[in-house]
Write a protein that holds these residues in place. Structure first.
Motif, PDB file in Angstrom:
ATOM      1  N   THR A  68       6.786   2.464  10.475  1.00  0.00           N
ATOM      2  CA  THR A  68       6.847   1.071  10.043  1.00  0.00           C
ATOM      3  C   THR A  68       5.456   0.474   9.918  1.00  0.00           C
ATOM      4  OG1 THR A  68       8.968   0.826  11.169  1.00  0.00           O
ATOM      5  CG2 THR A  68       7.803  -1.202  10.608  1.00  0.00           C
ATOM      6  N   PHE A  69       5.193  -0.128   8.757  1.00  0.00           N
ATOM      7  CA  PHE A  69       3.985  -0.916   8.570  1.00  0.00           C
ATOM      8  C   PHE A  69       4.359  -2.354   8.915  1.00  0.00           C
ATOM      9  CE2 PHE A  69       1.410  -3.829   6.127  1.00  0.00           C
ATOM     10  CZ  PHE A  69       0.127  -3.360   6.347  1.00  0.00           C
ATOM     11  N   THR A  70       3.688  -2.945   9.907  1.00  0.00           N
ATOM     12  CA  THR A  70       3.942  -4.318  10.332  1.00  0.00           C
ATOM     13  C   THR A  70       2.611  -5.048  10.396  1.00  0.00           C
ATOM     14  OG1 THR A  70       5.798  -3.583  11.690  1.00  0.00           O
ATOM     15  CG2 THR A  70       4.929  -5.770  12.147  1.00  0.00           C
ATOM     16  N   GLN A  71       2.514  -6.171   9.675  1.00  0.00           N
ATOM     17  CA  GLN A  71       1.267  -6.917   9.681  1.00  0.00           C
ATOM     18  C   GLN A  71       1.518  -8.368   9.265  1.00  0.00           C
ATOM     19  OE1 GLN A  71      -1.765  -7.566  10.998  1.00  0.00           O
ATOM     20  NE2 GLN A  71      -2.178  -5.417  10.541  1.00  0.00           N
ATOM     21  N   THR A  72       0.769  -9.289   9.840  1.00  0.00           N
ATOM     22  CA  THR A  72       0.795 -10.684   9.426  1.00  0.00           C
ATOM     23  C   THR A  72      -0.054 -10.795   8.159  1.00  0.00           C
ATOM     24  OG1 THR A  72       0.957 -11.316  11.732  1.00  0.00           O
ATOM     25  CG2 THR A  72       0.329 -13.049  10.192  1.00  0.00           C
ATOM     26  N   PHE A  73       0.430 -11.567   7.180  1.00  0.00           N
ATOM     27  CA  PHE A  73      -0.276 -11.657   5.898  1.00  0.00           C
ATOM     28  C   PHE A  73      -1.749 -12.019   6.064  1.00  0.00           C
ATOM     29  CE2 PHE A  73       4.044 -12.385   4.028  1.00  0.00           C
ATOM     30  CZ  PHE A  73       4.028 -11.290   3.178  1.00  0.00           C
ATOM     31  N   LYS A  74      -2.073 -12.975   6.934  1.00  0.00           N
ATOM     32  CA  LYS A  74      -3.464 -13.415   7.072  1.00  0.00           C
ATOM     33  C   LYS A  74      -4.372 -12.303   7.595  1.00  0.00           C
ATOM     34  CE  LYS A  74      -2.874 -15.403  11.667  1.00  0.00           C
ATOM     35  NZ  LYS A  74      -2.780 -16.651  12.415  1.00  0.00           N
ATOM     36  N   ASN A  75      -3.815 -11.291   8.223  1.00  0.00           N
ATOM     37  CA  ASN A  75      -4.614 -10.184   8.739  1.00  0.00           C
ATOM     38  C   ASN A  75      -4.794  -9.051   7.736  1.00  0.00           C
ATOM     39  OD1 ASN A  75      -4.906 -11.491  11.182  1.00  0.00           O
ATOM     40  ND2 ASN A  75      -3.126 -10.499  12.080  1.00  0.00           N
ATOM     41  N   VAL A  76      -4.138  -9.145   6.606  1.00  0.00           N
ATOM     42  CA  VAL A  76      -4.254  -8.069   5.620  1.00  0.00           C
ATOM     43  C   VAL A  76      -5.582  -8.169   4.891  1.00  0.00           C
ATOM     44  CG1 VAL A  76      -3.297  -7.093   3.502  1.00  0.00           C
ATOM     45  CG2 VAL A  76      -1.782  -7.799   5.340  1.00  0.00           C
ATOM     46  N   TYR A  77      -5.879  -9.341   4.330  1.00  0.00           N
ATOM     47  CA  TYR A  77      -7.111  -9.453   3.552  1.00  0.00           C
ATOM     48  C   TYR A  77      -7.650 -10.875   3.523  1.00  0.00           C
ATOM     49  CZ  TYR A  77     -10.405  -8.328  -0.197  1.00  0.00           C
ATOM     50  OH  TYR A  77     -11.533  -8.132  -0.933  1.00  0.00           O
ATOM     51  N   GLY A  78      -6.917 -11.817   4.084  1.00  0.00           N
ATOM     52  CA  GLY A  78      -7.390 -13.187   4.140  1.00  0.00           C
ATOM     53  C   GLY A  78      -7.232 -13.971   2.855  1.00  0.00           C
ATOM     54  N   ARG A  79      -6.364 -13.526   1.959  1.00  0.00           N
ATOM     55  CA  ARG A  79      -6.096 -14.262   0.728  1.00  0.00           C
ATOM     56  C   ARG A  79      -4.638 -14.068   0.339  1.00  0.00           C
ATOM     57  NH1 ARG A  79      -9.233 -10.713  -3.837  1.00  0.00           N
ATOM     58  NH2 ARG A  79      -7.494 -11.013  -5.238  1.00  0.00           N
ATOM     59  N   PRO A  80      -4.082 -14.967  -0.455  1.00  0.00           N
ATOM     60  CA  PRO A  80      -2.667 -14.840  -0.837  1.00  0.00           C
ATOM     61  C   PRO A  80      -2.428 -13.644  -1.758  1.00  0.00           C
ATOM     62  CG  PRO A  80      -3.490 -17.066  -1.252  1.00  0.00           C
ATOM     63  CD  PRO A  80      -4.679 -16.213  -0.914  1.00  0.00           C
ATOM     64  N   PHE A  81      -1.200 -13.173  -1.738  1.00  0.00           N
ATOM     65  CA  PHE A  81      -0.779 -12.070  -2.593  1.00  0.00           C
ATOM     66  C   PHE A  81       0.439 -12.499  -3.394  1.00  0.00           C
ATOM     67  CE2 PHE A  81      -2.867 -10.185   1.052  1.00  0.00           C
ATOM     68  CZ  PHE A  81      -3.789  -9.357   0.430  1.00  0.00           C
ATOM     69  N   SER A  82       0.588 -11.934  -4.583  1.00  0.00           N
ATOM     70  CA  SER A  82       1.738 -12.274  -5.423  1.00  0.00           C
ATOM     71  C   SER A  82       2.909 -11.339  -5.190  1.00  0.00           C
ATOM     72  CB  SER A  82       1.346 -12.247  -6.901  1.00  0.00           C
ATOM     73  OG  SER A  82       0.954 -10.933  -7.283  1.00  0.00           O
ATOM     74  N   LYS A  83       2.612 -10.109  -4.763  1.00  0.00           N
ATOM     75  CA  LYS A  83       3.703  -9.164  -4.521  1.00  0.00           C
ATOM     76  C   LYS A  83       3.247  -8.021  -3.629  1.00  0.00           C
ATOM     77  CE  LYS A  83       2.927  -6.940  -8.975  1.00  0.00           C
ATOM     78  NZ  LYS A  83       3.547  -6.542 -10.247  1.00  0.00           N
TER      79      LYS A  83
END
Length: 172
Positions: A68-83
Motif C-alpha cells: 500500500t502506498f499511503t501519503q498525505t497530499f501535502k507531503n508528496v510534492y507541495g503543490r496541487p495535482f489534477s489526477k
C-alpha cells in the motif's frame, strides 16, 4: 483485532517505503516499487524473473491487501495535482483469479471520501503472463493538502498471484 490490522497496514506501508520517487519530464511526480530494494526483508518478495528486474511480490492466501502506498497530499510534492494514476504489472496463474486495483482519498478524520477500483481478472489478462493494469482518479473534487491518498491491490478471495513495478503518479 484493530491492533493486528494496524500492524498489517504499517507492514504494507513499509513495503512501499522501498519505492524510488522521481520527477519525470512531463510534470508527473511518481513513486515506483519494483521490489528490488525490499528483497530479504519481506517474505512475500520473491527473487526471480518478474516483469522487470530480479524480484516481484507474491499475493497469497494470507493477504487480502497488497503493498500500500499511503501519503498525505501535502507531503508528496507541495503543490496541487489534477489526477492520480496507479499502475502495475500482474501475473495470475489461475484463470479464475480476480482482484482489484484500488485508489482511495481519505479525510483528516480517517474516513474514506472517494474510492475507485478496477477489476483485475485473469480471464481478461490471460493466465501466466505479465500484463499491465492501471486506474486513474481525477482529483477535481477530492484534492486538499491534508487529505490522504491510498493505493493498493485488494485480493478479497485471498488468491495467489504476482505483482511487479507498481507505480503511483501524481499529475499536476
Amino acid at each position: 483485532m484493530k491492533g493486528q490490522v494496524l500492524v498489517f497496514c504499517l507492514f504494507l506501508s513499509l513495503v512501499f517505503s522501498a519505492c524510488d520517487s522521481r520527477s519525470e519530464p512531463n510534470g508527473k511526480y511518481a513513486f515506483l516499487n519494483d521490489f528490488e530494494g525490499g528483497f530479504g526483508y519481506f517474505p512475500n518478495v520473491i527473487l526471480g524473473v518478474g516483469h522487470s528486474g530480479k524480484a516481484y511480490f507474491q499475493m497469497d492466501e494470507t493477504m487480502e491487501f497488497g503493498p500500500t502506498f499511503t501519503q498525505t497530499f501535502k507531503n508528496v510534492y507541495g503543490r496541487p495535482f489534477s489526477k492520480i494514476n496507479y499502475s502495475g504489472y500482474v501475473m495470475m496463474p489461475d484463470p479464475h483469479n480476480m482482484a482489484f486495483l484500488t485508489v482511495q482519498v481519505w479525510d483528516t478524520t480517517g474516513s474514506p471520501l472517494k474510492i475507485v477500483q478496477t477489476e483485475i481478472n485473469a480471464a481478461n489478462l490471460g493466465a501466466n503472463r505479465w500484463k499491465e493494469v492501471s486506474i486513474e482518479l481525477p482529483l477535481a473534487d477530492w484534492y486538499a493538502p491534508d487529505r490522504q491518498v491510498r493505493c493498493f491491490v485488494h485480493n478479497p478471495g485471498k488468491q495467489t498471484f504476482f505483482l511487479d513495478d507498481l507505480k503511483v503518479e501524481f499529475i499536476p
